[in-house]
Design a protein around this motif. Structure first.
Motif, PDB file in Angstrom:
ATOM      1  N   MET A 180    -151.715  22.833  24.800  1.00 59.69           N
ATOM      2  CA  MET A 180    -151.346  23.745  23.713  1.00 59.69           C
ATOM      3  C   MET A 180    -151.025  25.135  24.251  1.00 59.69           C
ATOM      4  O   MET A 180    -150.068  25.777  23.815  1.00 59.69           O
ATOM      5  CB  MET A 180    -152.464  23.798  22.666  1.00 59.69           C
ATOM      6  N   ARG A 181    -151.801  25.609  25.219  1.00 54.34           N
ATOM      7  CA  ARG A 181    -151.511  26.913  25.808  1.00 54.34           C
ATOM      8  C   ARG A 181    -150.184  26.910  26.546  1.00 54.34           C
ATOM      9  O   ARG A 181    -149.429  27.884  26.511  1.00 54.34           O
ATOM     10  CB  ARG A 181    -152.639  27.308  26.764  1.00 54.34           C
ATOM     11  N   GLN A 182    -149.912  25.823  27.233  1.00 56.02           N
ATOM     12  CA  GLN A 182    -148.658  25.722  27.982  1.00 56.02           C
ATOM     13  C   GLN A 182    -147.450  25.842  27.056  1.00 56.02           C
ATOM     14  O   GLN A 182    -146.412  26.387  27.430  1.00 56.02           O
ATOM     15  CB  GLN A 182    -148.611  24.394  28.735  1.00 56.02           C
ATOM     16  N   ASN A 183    -147.596  25.342  25.826  1.00 56.40           N
ATOM     17  CA  ASN A 183    -146.490  25.365  24.873  1.00 56.40           C
ATOM     18  C   ASN A 183    -146.624  26.460  23.819  1.00 56.40           C
ATOM     19  O   ASN A 183    -145.812  26.527  22.890  1.00 56.40           O
ATOM     20  CB  ASN A 183    -146.402  24.004  24.168  1.00 56.40           C
ATOM     21  N   ASN A 184    -147.668  27.296  23.967  1.00 54.21           N
ATOM     22  CA  ASN A 184    -147.917  28.370  22.998  1.00 54.21           C
ATOM     23  C   ASN A 184    -148.109  27.807  21.582  1.00 54.21           C
ATOM     24  O   ASN A 184    -147.592  28.357  20.602  1.00 54.21           O
ATOM     25  CB  ASN A 184    -146.775  29.402  23.005  1.00 54.21           C
ATOM     26  N   TRP A 185    -148.852  26.711  21.482  1.00 53.33           N
ATOM     27  CA  TRP A 185    -149.162  26.089  20.196  1.00 53.33           C
ATOM     28  C   TRP A 185    -150.543  26.521  19.735  1.00 53.33           C
ATOM     29  O   TRP A 185    -151.468  26.664  20.535  1.00 53.33           O
ATOM     30  CB  TRP A 185    -149.129  24.564  20.318  1.00 53.33           C
ATOM     31  N   ASP A 234    -148.104  22.626  14.875  1.00 55.40           N
ATOM     32  CA  ASP A 234    -147.363  22.583  16.140  1.00 55.40           C
ATOM     33  C   ASP A 234    -147.429  21.220  16.802  1.00 55.40           C
ATOM     34  O   ASP A 234    -146.520  20.835  17.536  1.00 55.40           O
ATOM     35  CB  ASP A 234    -147.926  23.629  17.106  1.00 55.40           C
ATOM     36  N   CYS A 235    -148.536  20.505  16.580  1.00 51.00           N
ATOM     37  CA  CYS A 235    -148.733  19.232  17.262  1.00 51.00           C
ATOM     38  C   CYS A 235    -149.801  18.430  16.527  1.00 51.00           C
ATOM     39  O   CYS A 235    -150.513  18.954  15.661  1.00 51.00           O
ATOM     40  CB  CYS A 235    -149.156  19.452  18.717  1.00 51.00           C
ATOM     41  N   ALA A 236    -149.903  17.155  16.886  1.00 53.99           N
ATOM     42  CA  ALA A 236    -150.846  16.268  16.205  1.00 53.99           C
ATOM     43  C   ALA A 236    -151.524  15.342  17.208  1.00 53.99           C
ATOM     44  O   ALA A 236    -150.915  14.897  18.185  1.00 53.99           O
ATOM     45  CB  ALA A 236    -150.132  15.444  15.136  1.00 53.99           C
ATOM     46  N   LEU A 237    -152.785  15.062  16.918  1.00 52.65           N
ATOM     47  CA  LEU A 237    -153.573  14.097  17.676  1.00 52.65           C
ATOM     48  C   LEU A 237    -153.793  12.883  16.780  1.00 52.65           C
ATOM     49  O   LEU A 237    -154.263  13.019  15.640  1.00 52.65           O
ATOM     50  CB  LEU A 237    -154.919  14.708  18.068  1.00 52.65           C
ATOM     51  N   ILE A 238    -153.442  11.697  17.274  1.00 47.11           N
ATOM     52  CA  ILE A 238    -153.583  10.468  16.491  1.00 47.11           C
ATOM     53  C   ILE A 238    -154.823   9.710  16.958  1.00 47.11           C
ATOM     54  O   ILE A 238    -154.981   9.451  18.151  1.00 47.11           O
ATOM     55  CB  ILE A 238    -152.330   9.578  16.639  1.00 47.11           C
ATOM     56  N   VAL A 239    -155.685   9.351  16.010  1.00 50.49           N
ATOM     57  CA  VAL A 239    -156.922   8.643  16.328  1.00 50.49           C
ATOM     58  C   VAL A 239    -156.797   7.194  15.847  1.00 50.49           C
ATOM     59  O   VAL A 239    -156.576   6.933  14.662  1.00 50.49           O
ATOM     60  CB  VAL A 239    -158.142   9.300  15.646  1.00 50.49           C
ATOM     61  N   ALA A 240    -156.905   6.258  16.779  1.00 49.79           N
ATOM     62  CA  ALA A 240    -156.892   4.828  16.461  1.00 49.79           C
ATOM     63  C   ALA A 240    -158.278   4.253  16.723  1.00 49.79           C
ATOM     64  O   ALA A 240    -159.025   4.773  17.561  1.00 49.79           O
ATOM     65  CB  ALA A 240    -155.850   4.107  17.312  1.00 49.79           C
ATOM     66  N   LEU A 246    -149.291  15.159  20.364  1.00 54.30           N
ATOM     67  CA  LEU A 246    -149.969  15.708  21.530  1.00 54.30           C
ATOM     68  C   LEU A 246    -150.677  14.627  22.329  1.00 54.30           C
ATOM     69  O   LEU A 246    -150.802  14.705  23.552  1.00 54.30           O
ATOM     70  CB  LEU A 246    -150.972  16.774  21.089  1.00 54.30           C
ATOM     71  N   GLY A 247    -151.160  13.599  21.638  1.00 52.04           N
ATOM     72  CA  GLY A 247    -151.852  12.524  22.334  1.00 52.04           C
ATOM     73  C   GLY A 247    -152.490  11.562  21.352  1.00 52.04           C
ATOM     74  O   GLY A 247    -152.359  11.689  20.140  1.00 52.04           O
ATOM     75  N   THR A 248    -153.189  10.577  21.921  1.00 48.44           N
ATOM     76  CA  THR A 248    -153.852   9.535  21.138  1.00 48.44           C
ATOM     77  C   THR A 248    -155.278   9.356  21.638  1.00 48.44           C
ATOM     78  O   THR A 248    -155.530   9.410  22.841  1.00 48.44           O
ATOM     79  CB  THR A 248    -153.102   8.196  21.274  1.00 48.44           C
ATOM     80  N   VAL A 249    -156.185   9.136  20.705  1.00 47.54           N
ATOM     81  CA  VAL A 249    -157.574   8.825  21.038  1.00 47.54           C
ATOM     82  C   VAL A 249    -157.878   7.412  20.558  1.00 47.54           C
ATOM     83  O   VAL A 249    -157.648   7.085  19.387  1.00 47.54           O
ATOM     84  CB  VAL A 249    -158.558   9.805  20.374  1.00 47.54           C
ATOM     85  N   LEU A 250    -158.378   6.573  21.467  1.00 50.15           N
ATOM     86  CA  LEU A 250    -158.845   5.243  21.088  1.00 50.15           C
ATOM     87  C   LEU A 250    -160.347   5.347  20.839  1.00 50.15           C
ATOM     88  O   LEU A 250    -161.134   5.493  21.774  1.00 50.15           O
ATOM     89  CB  LEU A 250    -158.542   4.216  22.174  1.00 50.15           C
ATOM     90  N   ASN A 251    -160.713   5.310  19.588  1.00 54.64           N
ATOM     91  CA  ASN A 251    -162.096   5.534  19.198  1.00 54.64           C
ATOM     92  C   ASN A 251    -162.868   4.210  19.112  1.00 54.64           C
ATOM     93  O   ASN A 251    -162.285   3.153  18.885  1.00 54.64           O
ATOM     94  CB  ASN A 251    -162.121   6.238  17.835  1.00 54.64           C
TER      95      ASN A 251
END
Length: 262
Positions: free
Chosen positions: A78-83, A219-225, A249-254
């Protein structure tokens, strides 16, 4: 030569005065921001309540480590993209998105040089209030529709995490999440409180249109599966839907089965 030297000295002192004034102005802004944050009422959550809801990041330790790794990876990207605005969502309910959102917020709270805001925008099924077993004085829908100010609704966890929670279901969430008023209110909150990151706990993508209505504002989203529950087809559709409106932004396998032998 003497006139030139005098002019240079005058310019140097003028530059120093200007820099000093800028530093004083910046300090005043920071102090004012601190006053705004400290004016928000504080709330406490007992350790056993957090542990019951699997919120384990108040203190560092083995249980917090996976969330701390996730926190660091998110922050770097997020910092790299200023999000600044992060949505947490999932393909279907019961995937653990609120657990992830709460753990991220409290993990960020341990970063003393950062300020974070956690907002529960799952307006049909708000649950952050349940996780913290804390009833806010008003619902977040009242803030988004300009019935009350953010300072009347938000609660502060520790010194540097603000929580905007709800304890009641909104009858028409999509109307609120699509409204221009909502966009303006969020912009005003961000401009006033200047958080480093805002985390939005959003509804699951495949159950209604609420998340689609709101994703344009982040700015971005995290998807939780959820392991053994979320189907690949559901995840694929969710990822494509989210990607149409914001950055994935990414995915979390919960809830993946844990094997201490590996």
């Amino acid at each position: 030569m003497e006139k030139l030297q005098a002019a240079l000295e005058k310019a140097r002192y003028s530059r120093q005065d200007s820099q000093k004034a800028t530093r004083v102005e910046d300090f005043a802004k920071q102090a004012n921001g601190s006053d705004l944050w400290s004016a928000i009422p504080n709330f406490e959550v007992p350790d056993h309540v957090l542990q019951h809801h699997r919120v384990v990041t108040r203190q560092a330790g083995p249980n917090a480590a996976p969330f701390d790794i996730l926190r660091t990876k998110l922050l770097l990207q997020m910092r790299q993209n200023n999000w600044r605005r992060l949505a947490v969502t999932s393909p279907t309910p019961k995937s653990g998105k609120t657990t992830i959102a709460c753990n991220l917020a409290l993990g960020l709270g341990r970063q003393r040089d950062m300020r974070s805001i956690l907002m529960d925008l799952d307006l049909r099924s708000p649950s952050i209030s349940d996780f913290f077993e804390t009833v806010p004085p008003h619902n977040i829908g009242d803030v988004l529709t300009r019935q009350i100010g953010f300072e009347e609704q938000a609660l502060r966890f520790g010194d540097n995490v603000l929580c905007a929670m709800s304890s009641q279901i909104e009858s028409d969430p999509s109307r609120i999440l699509l409204a221009e008023d909502t966009v303006e209110v969020l912009d005003q909150i961000e401009a006033t409180y200047k958080p480093d990151i805002v985390i939005f706990d959003l509804p699951s993508v495949l159950v209604n249109d609420d998340t689609r209505a709101f994703l344009k504002n982040v700015d971005c989203a995290l998807i939780v599966a959820r392991a053994n529950t979320t189907r690949y087809g559901q995840f694929d559709i969710c990822e494509r839907e989210v990607n149409e409106h914001t950055n994935v932004l990414g995915t979390v396998l919960n809830a993946h089965p844990y094997n201490d032998k590996t």
